[in-house]
Enzyme design. Structure first.
Site, PDB file in Angstrom:
ATOM      1  N   GLU A   1       0.824  -1.213   0.000  1.00 39.78           N
ATOM      2  CA  GLU A   1       0.000   0.000   0.000  1.00 39.78           C
ATOM      3  C   GLU A   1       0.858   1.263   0.000  1.00 39.78           C
ATOM      4  O   GLU A   1       0.504   2.269  -0.605  1.00 39.78           O
ATOM      5  CB  GLU A   1      -0.946   0.023   1.205  1.00 39.78           C
ATOM      6  CG  GLU A   1      -1.883   1.234   1.183  1.00 39.78           C
ATOM      7  CD  GLU A   1      -3.060   1.108   2.121  1.00 39.78           C
ATOM      8  OE1 GLU A   1      -3.711   2.139   2.373  1.00 39.78           O
ATOM      9  OE2 GLU A   1      -3.340  -0.004   2.596  1.00 39.78           O
TER      10      GLU A   1
ATOM     11  N   ASN B   1       3.085  -6.710   7.038  1.00 42.73           N
ATOM     12  CA  ASN B   1       3.247  -5.488   7.817  1.00 42.73           C
ATOM     13  C   ASN B   1       4.033  -5.721   9.101  1.00 42.73           C
ATOM     14  O   ASN B   1       4.849  -4.892   9.491  1.00 42.73           O
ATOM     15  CB  ASN B   1       1.871  -4.890   8.138  1.00 42.73           C
ATOM     16  CG  ASN B   1       1.347  -4.034   7.014  1.00 42.73           C
ATOM     17  OD1 ASN B   1       1.712  -2.887   6.870  1.00 42.73           O
ATOM     18  ND2 ASN B   1       0.500  -4.605   6.166  1.00 42.73           N
TER      19      ASN B   1
ATOM     20  N   ARG C   1       7.742  -5.457   8.895  1.00 42.03           N
ATOM     21  CA  ARG C   1       8.342  -4.140   8.666  1.00 42.03           C
ATOM     22  C   ARG C   1       8.899  -3.589   9.970  1.00 42.03           C
ATOM     23  O   ARG C   1       8.262  -3.675  11.010  1.00 42.03           O
ATOM     24  CB  ARG C   1       7.307  -3.160   8.099  1.00 42.03           C
ATOM     25  CG  ARG C   1       6.825  -3.531   6.708  1.00 42.03           C
ATOM     26  CD  ARG C   1       5.860  -2.487   6.187  1.00 42.03           C
ATOM     27  NE  ARG C   1       5.396  -2.839   4.862  1.00 42.03           N
ATOM     28  CZ  ARG C   1       6.049  -2.578   3.738  1.00 42.03           C
ATOM     29  NH1 ARG C   1       7.200  -1.961   3.788  1.00 42.03           N
ATOM     30  NH2 ARG C   1       5.551  -2.926   2.572  1.00 42.03           N
TER      31      ARG C   1
END
Length: 307
Positions: free
Chosen positions: A105, A139, A142
């Protein structure tokens, strides 16, 4: 939705994506308008990489990340304008000319800022549960995801994918104690969670605060950390002081950190520009403690007392 454990899921995102073979390179775009156009191939079937219009891509409804650094997005957008997007995003095909983002995203948002029309995308086949797991794991891996976002992602995987903490640890390559520590953050009051999210306090501070069960005391420690810039070690010492004070107090004694006492401490701390402690004993007795750092600091406090 019933979750069925599949072989290889413990390896994380790559296993979920079935990346047993290297992904094909992103297709190159035509270099010259004068060249005769080649017959257009349909590369939009699952397993391929193709250039897809940004207007045909909808964001992932399972995206656990809630905030994106605008400065970093603009920097990435500038890079995309010069170099193009090097790493394709990953999508699933919903219908003809309609795709749903699985991961990437940040790259998608930066591409929109850069003003490009098409983006290279790796097309996958995934159901809703796999979409959720892939987005969450991608995610979590990260480094810049804040602790509250990680905790919320863990909780969603437990709730929506019917995972136990041990299974969750296998998915994200973390031991159970680490998973438990993140999940405990969600038991803190919203104000403290917001401070963790905004990097006002660290996860180490939060772990110290979790040593107290009383919400008022947790909020008191939180305020002391934020206002005084306390280190994790100082916060832990303050928590220990409160825990020891609790053991000393009798059942009839009033709570040391009841709201009215905390307000008095805060008002006095503002007046004397130093931390003030109330020591409350039984039958309404007690003392006010005003620490000083030097003789000059003592003189300053005495002047405020009109001594």
């Amino acid at each position: 939705m019933t979750y069925q454990k599949k072989t290889g899921l413990g390896r994380g995102l790559s296993a979920l994506l079935n990346d047993s073979e290297p992904a094909p390179a992103a297709p190159s775009k035509p270099q010259s308008q004068s060249q005769a156009p080649a017959p257009k191939e349909d590369n939009t079937s699952p397993g391929n990489i193709s250039f897809i219009k940004l207007t045909e891509i909808e964001v992932n409804p399972f995206q656990p990340r809630t905030e994106f650094d605008p400065v970093a997005l603009n920097e990435l957008a500038e890079s995309i304008q010069v170099q193009g997007l090097i790493q394709p995003i990953t999508v699933r095909k919903v219908s003809d000319n309609s795709y749903q983002l699985i991961s990437g995203e940040r790259r998608l948002r930066a591409s929109k800022i850069a003003g490009i029309d098409e983006i290279p995308a790796y097309i996958r086949t995934a159901n809703d549960q796999q979409m959720l797991e892939m987005a969450l794991i991608e995610n979590i891996q990260r480094e810049n995801l804040n602790s509250i976002e990680v905790a919320l992602s863990f909780q969603r995987m437990i709730d929506e994918c019917s995972l136990k903490q041990e299974e969750l640890g296998d998915r994200v390559s973390k031991n159970r104690s680490t998973v438990t520590n993140y999940l405990r953050l969600l038991k803190l009051p919203p104000a403290i969670q917001a401070s963790i999210r905004d990097n006002q306090i660290s996860m180490g501070h939060a772990k110290a605060i979790l040593g107290l069960d009383d919400v008022d005391k947790q909020l008191f420690i939180h305020d002391e950390i934020v206002k005084g810039g306390l280190s994790v070690r100082k916060a832990e010492e303050l928590v220990r002081d409160i825990q020891q004070e609790k053991k000393k107090k009798g059942p009839a004694q009033r709570q040391l950190f009841a709201p009215e006492y905390r307000k008095i401490e805060d008002d006095l701390a503002s007046k004397f520009a130093t931390r003030v402690k109330l020591k409350v004993q039984g039958k309404g007795k007690g003392a006010i403690e005003i620490p000083f750092l030097s003789e000059d600091d003592l003189s300053r406090i005495l002047e405020l007392l009109d001594w």
